[in-house]
Design a protein around this motif. Structure first.
Motif, short mmCIF file in Angstrom:
data_model
loop_
_atom_site.label_atom_id
_atom_site.label_comp_id
_atom_site.label_asym_id
_atom_site.label_seq_id
_atom_site.Cartn_x
_atom_site.Cartn_y
_atom_site.Cartn_z
N THR A 1 -4.96 -6.93 9.38
CA THR A 1 -5.02 -6.32 10.70
C THR A 1 -6.47 -6.03 11.09
N GLU A 2 -6.75 -6.11 12.37
CA GLU A 2 -8.10 -5.80 12.85
C GLU A 2 -8.34 -4.29 12.84
N ASP A 3 -7.35 -3.54 13.30
CA ASP A 3 -7.46 -2.08 13.30
C ASP A 3 -7.01 -1.53 11.95
N TYR A 4 -7.51 -0.35 11.61
CA TYR A 4 -7.11 0.28 10.36
C TYR A 4 -5.79 1.01 10.55
N ASN B 1 -3.97 -3.70 5.67
CA ASN B 1 -5.27 -3.71 6.35
C ASN B 1 -6.09 -4.97 6.10
#
Length: 225
Positions: free
Chosen positions: A142-145, A139
């Motif tokens: 990455t932008e999203d979780y 994480n």
């Protein structure tokens, strides 16, 4: 210098848990055995092994989380796999990884090999530490979780079934003896299983008490019969 103290059934398991939490290999630390541990008599509880692990000032090695950042254009599943392979090698464990990208930003990794008991640790503590560290490694890039789920030897399923049976049995005791029952300290994951299993029971309710890592579930007898 950073150090941690870990307790487990054996010195090897305690060391493995500490290395997983610190995300370092054994050659980067000093190991101090605080308690060698003793087996209980006739199956009774014994004394756990205890170690203090301290990272050497001159370790001079890139930490696994930082190493994971270097992989360009890697998917969350690839980041998780690369990071976990690095960690397992640092722990001196040879294992095979089965990585499955799941739905809703989930990456599931099943680990197989010898000495998986060391990987699981005391009540799953080492496995939970590895899952947390792998989640951090993914994480941060990455932008999203993404939710990371680690398992070995179907441990989580077996542990979940054990906890559900325990919840039902202790809820029965609470009703039978008309008194509240306090369980041993558990991780947030294990407490959720207990709460979920008893949430629709008309005779009891549950709540958690205490501070981490000693937070416990209390089963409350509601009365009524």
């Amino acid at each position: 210098m950073k150090s941690v103290i870990k307790n487990a059934k054996s010195i090897d398991e305690a060391v493995a848990a500490a290395l997983a939490e610190l995300a370092v290999s054994e050659d980067m630390v000093t190991v101090e055995v605080l308690e060698e541990g003793k087996k209980g008599f006739l199956g009774l509880a014994g004394k756990e092994a205890s170690v203090r692990i301290t990272v050497k000032e001159d370790a001079g090695v890139v930490a696994p989380i930082e190493a994971a950042k270097k992989a360009d254009n890697a998917s969350p599943a690839e980041i998780a796999e690369n990071f976990l392979r690095h960690i397992l090698l640092s722990m001196g464990l040879e294992a095979e990884l089965s990585v499955t990208p799941g739905e809703e930003n989930t990456v599931e990794i099943d680990i197989t090999g010898d000495d998986m008991g060391i990987l699981i640790g005391r009540r799953g503590e080492t496995l939970s530490a590895l899952q947390y560290l792998t989640s951090l490694a993914v994480n941060r890039r990455t932008e999203d979780y993404y939710r990371i789920v680690l398992d070995t030897e179907n441990y989580k399923k077996r542990r979940e079934e054990t906890l559900k049976r325990l919840a039902k049995r202790l809820a029965g005791n609470a009703v039978r003896y008309r008194r509240n029952v306090t369980l041993e300290a558990m991780s947030p994951y294990e407490r959720r299983i207990i709460h979920s299993e008893l949430q629709n029971d008309p005779m009891v309710s549950t709540y958690s008490t205490g501070e981490e890592p000693n937070r416990k579930v209390v089963i409350v007898y509601k009365g009524g019969r």
